[in-house]
Design a protein around this motif. Structure first.
Motif, PDB file in Angstrom:
ATOM      1  N   ARG A  14       0.750  -1.337  -0.138  1.00 37.89           N
ATOM      2  CA  ARG A  14       0.313  -0.147  -0.343  1.00 37.89           C
ATOM      3  C   ARG A  14       0.753   1.063  -0.177  1.00 37.89           C
ATOM      4  O   ARG A  14       0.328   2.109  -1.135  1.00 37.89           O
ATOM      5  CB  ARG A  14      -0.362  -0.012   1.215  1.00 37.89           C
ATOM      6  N   MET A  15       2.192   0.994   0.659  1.00 41.23           N
ATOM      7  CA  MET A  15       2.563   2.515   0.564  1.00 41.23           C
ATOM      8  C   MET A  15       3.369   2.446  -0.317  1.00 41.23           C
ATOM      9  O   MET A  15       2.943   3.567  -1.455  1.00 41.23           O
ATOM     10  CB  MET A  15       3.778   1.989   1.591  1.00 41.23           C
ATOM     11  N   GLU A  61      11.802  -6.162  -3.623  1.00 41.92           N
ATOM     12  CA  GLU A  61      10.589  -6.225  -4.981  1.00 41.92           C
ATOM     13  C   GLU A  61       9.194  -6.232  -3.645  1.00 41.92           C
ATOM     14  O   GLU A  61       8.840  -6.833  -2.734  1.00 41.92           O
ATOM     15  CB  GLU A  61      10.869  -7.229  -5.754  1.00 41.92           C
ATOM     16  N   ILE A  62       8.447  -5.713  -4.009  1.00 36.67           N
ATOM     17  CA  ILE A  62       7.004  -5.077  -3.803  1.00 36.67           C
ATOM     18  C   ILE A  62       6.087  -6.199  -4.025  1.00 36.67           C
ATOM     19  O   ILE A  62       5.755  -5.379  -5.957  1.00 36.67           O
ATOM     20  CB  ILE A  62       6.152  -4.287  -2.823  1.00 36.67           C
ATOM     21  N   ASN A  67      -2.155  -2.908  -9.645  1.00 38.57           N
ATOM     22  CA  ASN A  67      -2.079  -2.620 -10.699  1.00 38.57           C
ATOM     23  C   ASN A  67      -1.463  -2.259 -11.291  1.00 38.57           C
ATOM     24  O   ASN A  67      -1.662  -1.336 -12.306  1.00 38.57           O
ATOM     25  CB  ASN A  67      -3.809  -3.066 -11.782  1.00 38.57           C
ATOM     26  N   LEU A  68      -0.669  -0.814 -10.776  1.00 43.06           N
ATOM     27  CA  LEU A  68       0.405   0.415 -11.148  1.00 43.06           C
ATOM     28  C   LEU A  68       1.616  -0.685 -12.226  1.00 43.06           C
ATOM     29  O   LEU A  68       1.708  -0.135 -13.117  1.00 43.06           O
ATOM     30  CB  LEU A  68       0.510   0.515 -10.136  1.00 43.06           C
ATOM     31  N   ASN A  69       1.742  -1.696 -11.979  1.00 44.89           N
ATOM     32  CA  ASN A  69       2.739  -2.512 -12.491  1.00 44.89           C
ATOM     33  C   ASN A  69       2.113  -3.892 -13.254  1.00 44.89           C
ATOM     34  O   ASN A  69       2.768  -5.014 -13.253  1.00 44.89           O
ATOM     35  CB  ASN A  69       4.064  -2.511 -11.702  1.00 44.89           C
ATOM     36  N   ASN A  72       2.670  -6.401 -11.338  1.00 44.29           N
ATOM     37  CA  ASN A  72       3.918  -6.829 -11.791  1.00 44.29           C
ATOM     38  C   ASN A  72       4.392  -7.139 -10.100  1.00 44.29           C
ATOM     39  O   ASN A  72       4.127  -5.552 -10.163  1.00 44.29           O
ATOM     40  CB  ASN A  72       5.028  -7.391 -12.592  1.00 44.29           C
ATOM     41  N   PRO A  73       5.174  -7.336  -9.219  1.00 41.04           N
ATOM     42  CA  PRO A  73       6.274  -7.086  -8.137  1.00 41.04           C
ATOM     43  C   PRO A  73       6.999  -5.714  -8.453  1.00 41.04           C
ATOM     44  O   PRO A  73       7.294  -6.282  -9.931  1.00 41.04           O
ATOM     45  CB  PRO A  73       6.351  -7.927  -7.158  1.00 41.04           C
ATOM     46  N   TYR A  74       7.251  -5.390  -8.052  1.00 39.78           N
ATOM     47  CA  TYR A  74       8.033  -3.743  -8.809  1.00 39.78           C
ATOM     48  C   TYR A  74       8.673  -3.082  -7.245  1.00 39.78           C
ATOM     49  O   TYR A  74       8.719  -3.403  -6.681  1.00 39.78           O
ATOM     50  CB  TYR A  74       7.631  -2.916  -9.513  1.00 39.78           C
ATOM     51  N   THR A  75       9.320  -2.046  -7.847  1.00 42.92           N
ATOM     52  CA  THR A  75      10.456  -1.519  -6.558  1.00 42.92           C
ATOM     53  C   THR A  75      10.715  -0.469  -6.802  1.00 42.92           C
ATOM     54  O   THR A  75      10.055   0.377  -7.521  1.00 42.92           O
ATOM     55  CB  THR A  75      12.398  -1.708  -6.399  1.00 42.92           C
TER      56      THR A  75
END
Length: 194
Positions: A14-15, A61-62, A67-69, A72-75
Protein backbone atom coordinates in the motif's frame (compact mmCIF):
# COMPACT_ATOMS: atom_id res chain seq x y z
CA UNK A 1 9.56 3.50 6.53
CA UNK A 2 7.95 0.37 5.31
CA UNK A 3 10.87 -1.89 6.27
CA UNK A 4 10.15 -1.35 9.94
CA UNK A 5 7.69 -4.20 9.61
CA UNK A 6 10.03 -7.20 9.91
CA UNK A 7 7.84 -9.43 7.75
CA UNK A 8 6.46 -8.40 4.40
CA UNK A 9 2.76 -7.70 4.67
CA UNK A 10 -0.01 -5.57 3.16
CA UNK A 11 1.56 -2.34 4.47
CA UNK A 12 4.55 -2.27 2.10
CA UNK A 13 2.38 -2.79 -0.99
CA UNK A 14 0.00 0.00 0.00
CA UNK A 15 2.84 2.40 0.77
CA UNK A 16 4.60 1.70 -2.54
CA UNK A 17 1.30 2.17 -4.37
CA UNK A 18 0.73 5.51 -2.61
CA UNK A 19 4.29 6.71 -3.33
CA UNK A 20 4.04 5.63 -6.99
CA UNK A 21 0.76 7.49 -7.46
CA UNK A 22 2.13 10.63 -5.77
CA UNK A 23 5.26 10.56 -7.96
CA UNK A 24 3.05 10.31 -11.05
CA UNK A 25 1.07 13.36 -9.91
CA UNK A 26 4.25 15.35 -9.18
CA UNK A 27 5.67 14.47 -12.61
CA UNK A 28 2.43 15.47 -14.33
CA UNK A 29 2.70 18.92 -12.71
CA UNK A 30 6.47 19.41 -12.96
CA UNK A 31 8.66 17.58 -15.47
CA UNK A 32 11.67 19.78 -14.72
CA UNK A 33 12.81 18.29 -11.42
CA UNK A 34 14.01 14.91 -10.22
CA UNK A 35 11.75 13.01 -7.83
CA UNK A 36 12.74 10.65 -5.03
CA UNK A 37 11.33 9.01 -1.93
CA UNK A 38 13.76 7.57 0.58
CA UNK A 39 13.68 4.77 3.12
CA UNK A 40 15.97 4.18 6.11
CA UNK A 41 19.00 2.05 5.24
CA UNK A 42 19.04 -1.31 6.98
CA UNK A 43 21.65 -1.69 9.74
CA UNK A 44 24.62 -3.86 8.63
CA UNK A 45 24.24 -6.63 11.20
CA UNK A 46 23.58 -10.29 10.62
CA UNK A 47 19.85 -10.50 11.36
CA UNK A 48 19.15 -7.48 9.21
CA UNK A 49 21.46 -8.63 6.42
CA UNK A 50 19.18 -11.65 5.92
CA UNK A 51 15.96 -9.60 5.92
CA UNK A 52 13.84 -8.91 2.85
CA UNK A 53 14.75 -5.22 3.02
CA UNK A 54 18.58 -5.56 3.06
CA UNK A 55 20.44 -3.27 2.38
CA UNK A 56 17.73 -0.72 1.67
CA UNK A 57 14.01 -1.14 1.17
CA UNK A 58 14.17 0.94 -2.02
CA UNK A 59 15.45 -2.21 -3.79
CA UNK A 60 12.94 -4.70 -2.32
CA UNK A 61 10.38 -6.17 -4.70
CA UNK A 62 6.91 -5.39 -3.42
CA UNK A 63 3.58 -6.76 -4.61
CA UNK A 64 1.62 -4.56 -7.00
CA UNK A 65 -1.31 -3.67 -4.75
CA UNK A 66 -3.51 -1.88 -7.26
CA UNK A 67 -2.27 -2.84 -10.71
CA UNK A 68 0.14 0.03 -11.28
CA UNK A 69 2.70 -2.37 -12.78
CA UNK A 70 0.47 -4.92 -14.56
CA UNK A 71 0.19 -6.87 -11.27
CA UNK A 72 3.96 -7.59 -11.32
CA UNK A 73 6.02 -6.93 -8.19
CA UNK A 74 8.18 -3.81 -8.47
CA UNK A 75 10.52 -1.64 -6.42
CA UNK A 76 10.58 1.92 -5.17
CA UNK A 77 13.93 2.13 -6.99
CA UNK A 78 12.09 1.58 -10.29
CA UNK A 79 9.86 4.65 -9.87
CA UNK A 80 12.30 7.29 -8.55
CA UNK A 81 14.83 9.38 -10.49
CA UNK A 82 17.54 9.04 -7.85
CA UNK A 83 17.84 7.15 -4.60
CA UNK A 84 17.84 8.95 -1.27
CA UNK A 85 18.11 6.42 1.55
CA UNK A 86 18.25 7.70 5.11
CA UNK A 87 21.09 6.96 7.55
CA UNK A 88 20.60 7.54 11.26
CA UNK A 89 22.80 6.67 14.20
CA UNK A 90 20.85 4.38 16.56
CA UNK A 91 22.82 1.34 15.39
CA UNK A 92 26.16 3.15 15.11
CA UNK A 93 28.46 3.21 18.12
CA UNK A 94 31.98 4.61 18.16
CA UNK A 95 33.33 1.15 17.28
CA UNK A 96 30.97 0.88 14.31
CA UNK A 97 31.94 3.95 12.27
CA UNK A 98 33.51 1.69 9.63
CA UNK A 99 30.07 0.16 9.05
CA UNK A 100 28.93 3.46 7.54
CA UNK A 101 31.16 2.76 4.54
CA UNK A 102 29.91 -0.84 4.41
CA UNK A 103 26.24 0.09 4.17
CA UNK A 104 26.85 2.95 1.72
CA UNK A 105 28.92 0.58 -0.44
CA UNK A 106 26.17 -2.08 -0.36
CA UNK A 107 23.53 0.41 -1.48
CA UNK A 108 25.76 2.09 -4.08
CA UNK A 109 26.69 -1.27 -5.66
CA UNK A 110 23.01 -1.91 -6.42
CA UNK A 111 22.27 1.45 -8.02
CA UNK A 112 22.97 2.91 -11.44
CA UNK A 113 21.00 6.01 -10.42
CA UNK A 114 22.37 9.06 -8.61
CA UNK A 115 22.62 8.49 -4.86
CA UNK A 116 22.24 11.19 -2.22
CA UNK A 117 21.72 10.35 1.44
CA UNK A 118 18.23 11.74 1.90
CA UNK A 119 18.51 12.28 5.64
CA UNK A 120 21.15 11.67 8.24
CA UNK A 121 21.49 12.74 11.82
CA UNK A 122 22.97 12.03 15.20
CA UNK A 123 21.69 13.93 18.24
CA UNK A 124 19.81 17.23 18.12
CA UNK A 125 22.26 20.10 18.60
CA UNK A 126 20.34 21.45 21.59
CA UNK A 127 20.66 18.06 23.38
CA UNK A 128 24.30 17.28 22.70
CA UNK A 129 26.91 17.23 25.46
CA UNK A 130 30.71 17.39 25.26
CA UNK A 131 31.19 13.60 25.09
CA UNK A 132 28.51 13.19 22.42
CA UNK A 133 30.03 16.03 20.43
CA UNK A 134 33.14 13.91 19.74
CA UNK A 135 30.95 10.99 18.67
CA UNK A 136 28.87 13.25 16.43
CA UNK A 137 32.02 14.66 14.83
CA UNK A 138 33.19 11.08 14.17
CA UNK A 139 29.81 10.17 12.73
CA UNK A 140 29.69 13.12 10.32
CA UNK A 141 33.35 12.66 9.37
CA UNK A 142 32.71 8.98 8.54
CA UNK A 143 29.67 9.89 6.41
CA UNK A 144 31.48 12.66 4.55
CA UNK A 145 34.42 10.34 3.89
CA UNK A 146 32.22 7.47 2.67
CA UNK A 147 30.11 9.88 0.60
CA UNK A 148 33.20 11.14 -1.17
CA UNK A 149 34.82 7.69 -1.49
CA UNK A 150 31.71 6.24 -3.15
CA UNK A 151 30.97 9.36 -5.23
CA UNK A 152 27.58 10.13 -3.76
CA UNK A 153 25.74 13.16 -5.06
CA UNK A 154 25.32 14.68 -1.60
CA UNK A 155 23.41 14.41 1.67
CA UNK A 156 20.87 16.19 3.82
CA UNK A 157 22.12 16.51 7.40
CA UNK A 158 19.66 16.87 10.25
CA UNK A 159 20.89 18.08 13.62
CA UNK A 160 24.36 18.96 12.41
CA UNK A 161 26.64 20.85 14.72
CA UNK A 162 26.30 24.58 14.15
CA UNK A 163 29.16 24.47 11.64
CA UNK A 164 30.76 21.34 10.22
CA UNK A 165 33.66 21.83 7.81
CA UNK A 166 33.42 19.17 5.12
CA UNK A 167 36.50 20.17 3.19
CA UNK A 168 38.22 23.12 4.86
CA UNK A 169 37.48 26.26 2.90
CA UNK A 170 35.34 24.43 0.32
CA UNK A 171 32.06 23.07 1.70
CA UNK A 172 30.31 23.82 4.94
CA UNK A 173 27.27 22.16 6.40
CA UNK A 174 25.45 24.39 8.85
CA UNK A 175 22.26 24.13 10.79
CA UNK A 176 20.23 27.11 9.62
CA UNK A 177 17.78 29.03 11.75
CA UNK A 178 14.79 30.74 10.16
CA UNK A 179 13.60 34.11 11.49
CA UNK A 180 10.10 32.65 11.84
CA UNK A 181 11.36 29.98 14.27
CA UNK A 182 14.76 30.98 15.70
CA UNK A 183 14.84 28.08 18.20
CA UNK A 184 14.53 25.33 15.56
CA UNK A 185 17.59 24.17 13.60
CA UNK A 186 16.83 23.11 10.04
CA UNK A 187 19.08 20.98 7.84
CA UNK A 188 21.08 22.13 4.89
CA UNK A 189 21.62 20.09 1.75
CA UNK A 190 25.25 19.58 0.86
CA UNK A 191 25.98 18.60 -2.72
CA UNK A 192 29.24 17.20 -4.05
CA UNK A 193 30.60 17.48 -7.52
CA UNK A 194 31.95 20.11 -9.89
Amino acid sequence: NYWQHWDKNWYQARMLSFITRMIAIIRSLDQGHLVTSGEVMTPPYYDYMTAWHWPDAEFAEIDDFDNLNDVNPYTLYSVVDYISPHLYNPWIGAEDMSKIGVIISEVKSRSAKPFAIGELGYIPADQIGPIQQDAQNGYFTAIVSASQNYYLSGFLAWDALPTFDLVPGTYKNEAIYLPSNPDQAYPQLTLFGP
